[in-house]
Enzyme design. Structure first.
Site, PDB file in Angstrom:
ATOM      1  N   LYS A   1       0.815  -1.219   0.000  1.00 24.05           N
ATOM      2  CA  LYS A   1       0.000   0.000   0.000  1.00 24.05           C
ATOM      3  C   LYS A   1       0.852   1.275   0.000  1.00 24.05           C
ATOM      4  O   LYS A   1       2.068   1.246   0.227  1.00 24.05           O
ATOM      5  CB  LYS A   1      -0.948  -0.028   1.200  1.00 24.05           C
ATOM      6  CG  LYS A   1      -2.061  -1.077   0.988  1.00 24.05           C
ATOM      7  CD  LYS A   1      -3.156  -0.968   2.005  1.00 24.05           C
ATOM      8  CE  LYS A   1      -4.261  -1.974   1.674  1.00 24.05           C
ATOM      9  NZ  LYS A   1      -5.333  -1.970   2.712  1.00 24.05           N
TER      10      LYS A   1
ATOM     11  N   ARG B   1      -3.034  -9.753   6.109  1.00 24.13           N
ATOM     12  CA  ARG B   1      -3.443  -9.912   4.695  1.00 24.13           C
ATOM     13  C   ARG B   1      -2.323  -9.435   3.789  1.00 24.13           C
ATOM     14  O   ARG B   1      -1.959  -8.259   3.818  1.00 24.13           O
ATOM     15  CB  ARG B   1      -4.709  -9.093   4.462  1.00 24.13           C
ATOM     16  CG  ARG B   1      -5.280  -9.183   3.058  1.00 24.13           C
ATOM     17  CD  ARG B   1      -6.545  -8.361   2.944  1.00 24.13           C
ATOM     18  NE  ARG B   1      -7.093  -8.369   1.601  1.00 24.13           N
ATOM     19  CZ  ARG B   1      -6.674  -7.569   0.615  1.00 24.13           C
ATOM     20  NH1 ARG B   1      -5.691  -6.692   0.839  1.00 24.13           N
ATOM     21  NH2 ARG B   1      -7.235  -7.646  -0.581  1.00 24.13           N
TER      22      ARG B   1
HETATM   23  N1  LIG Z   1     -10.043  -6.626   5.438  1.00 19.76           N
HETATM   24  C1  LIG Z   1      -9.377  -5.942   4.478  1.00 19.76           C
HETATM   25  N2  LIG Z   1      -9.717  -6.114   3.177  1.00 19.76           N
HETATM   26  C2  LIG Z   1      -9.017  -5.407   2.255  1.00 19.76           C
HETATM   27  N3  LIG Z   1      -9.169  -5.375   0.907  1.00 19.76           N
HETATM   28  C3  LIG Z   1      -8.240  -4.493   0.441  1.00 19.76           C
HETATM   29  S1  LIG Z   1      -8.097  -4.129  -1.264  1.00 19.76           S
HETATM   30  C4  LIG Z   1      -6.885  -2.889  -1.352  1.00 19.76           C
HETATM   31  C5  LIG Z   1      -5.469  -3.427  -1.415  1.00 19.76           C
HETATM   32  O1  LIG Z   1      -5.231  -4.620  -1.113  1.00 19.76           O
HETATM   33  O2  LIG Z   1      -4.581  -2.617  -1.760  1.00 19.76           O
HETATM   34  N4  LIG Z   1      -7.501  -3.957   1.431  1.00 19.76           N
HETATM   35  C6  LIG Z   1      -7.993  -4.535   2.586  1.00 19.76           C
HETATM   36  C7  LIG Z   1      -7.654  -4.361   3.966  1.00 19.76           C
HETATM   37  O3  LIG Z   1      -6.753  -3.586   4.367  1.00 19.76           O
HETATM   38  N5  LIG Z   1      -8.386  -5.104   4.874  1.00 19.76           N
END
Ligand SMILES: Nc1nc2[nH]c(SCC(=O)O)nc2c(=O)[nH]1
Length: 282
Positions: free
Chosen positions: A227, A261
């Site tokens: 990010k 994640r």
């Molecule tokens: N729970 C959760 N779900 C997500 N989905 C994305 S999509 C954007 C990217 O991966 O850059 N980010 C996140 C996050 O930070 N937490």
């Protein structure tokens, strides 16, 4: 803190942080975008991440990056359902569906998904009811993530009086609303939403205060991989952020986060093993 939570029929013990591998199924992530190559390519990627130690695979059909455009329901279903079914049949892993649409949640759970991951914290029409149904009929929990604004405008001018306090009070309110509506506490996870309506400093203030989210006694999920909180600080392109990804994942593991994640599962598992060793010695 919840140290044991059931995701459908799988019981996950959070004695150590678990890794959620990101499976990107938006068409621009595949060469020809054709159905066969999409599912086939996705399955190969999912298998690599499970073999590397991922306990979760997050399947998302709608990009929610800053400025992302909305995706139609059928398009999102076409992207994610075949892959969720395929992973559920072939791999021993909890499949998470990254969506805000009620119908995608319902079909994903009927196709085997074991976690609903909603960046909009179940606020879209019908989403909370879909999550309650998934929880009560299939024992599928939901992750509520904080976002200020919408992907189309959230990074325009993020503003808080005190970002940590405001995100904490968002969860106070949102968890109460969800439990009042019939979602049981043991079917809730929370996520502060790094990069979703936050400046660089807001993100690091949240990272520095992750322990404060323990007060809700539900598993905490965080996503910082690749990010801008890493890229802008380090001035690195999106595929040059591995060191930053690992540094932020290590900080999260040290803070006792339950689910991290990431894109780089193999490398993140190494970082978690080092944190586990550190925390196991006197
Ligand atoms: N729970 C959760 N779900 C997500 N989905 C994305 S999509 C954007 C990217 O991966 O850059 N980010 C996140 C996050 O930070 N937490």
């Amino acid at each position: 803190r919840k140290h044991m939570i059931k995701f459908r029929h799988r019981e996950i013990k959070f004695d150590t942080p678990k890794v959620m591998g990101i499976l990107n199924v938006t068409p621009d992530s595949f060469s020809d975008g054709g159905h066969f190559s999409t599912v086939d390519t996705a399955m190969r990627q999912a298998e690599l991440m499970v073999n590397a130690g991922a306990a979760f695979i997050d399947v998302g059909g709608e990009s929610t990056r800053p400025g992302a455009v909305a995706v139609a329901l059928q398009e999102e279903l076409d992207r994610v359902i075949p892959i969720i079914e395929s992973i559920g049949k072939q791999l021993d892993v909890v499949v998470s569906v990254d969506t805000s649409k009620a119908q995608v949640m319902t079909q994903a759970v009927e196709s085997g998904a074991g976690l609903i991951n909603d960046v909009r914290a179940l606020r879209n029409e019908g989403a909370l009811n879909a999550a309650i149904h998934a929880a009560n009929h299939f024992n599928v929990p939901s992750c509520l993530m904080h976002m200020q604004g919408k992907p189309q405008n959230m990074q325009y001018k993020p503003h808080y009086v005190g970002v940590v306090e405001e995100v904490l009070s968002f969860f106070e309110r949102r968890i109460q609303e969800c439990t009042d509506a019939g979602l049981n506490y043991q079917h809730i996870l929370i996520d502060p939403g790094f990069g979703f309506g936050k400046t660089l400093d807001h993100n690091y203030q949240i990272l520095k205060n992750l322990q404060k989210f323990n007060k809700f006694e539900v598993p905490l999920l965080v996503g910082m991989s690749r990010k801008s909180m890493i890229g802008n600080l380090l001035q690195r392109d999106v595929n040059q952020r591995l060191a930053g990804n690992i540094a932020t994942a290590t900080i999260a593991a040290l803070a006792g986060v339950e689910i991290i994640r990431v894109h780089d599962v193999d490398e993140t598992m190494d970082a978690i093993k080092i944190v586990n060793k550190l925390q196991s010695v006197e």
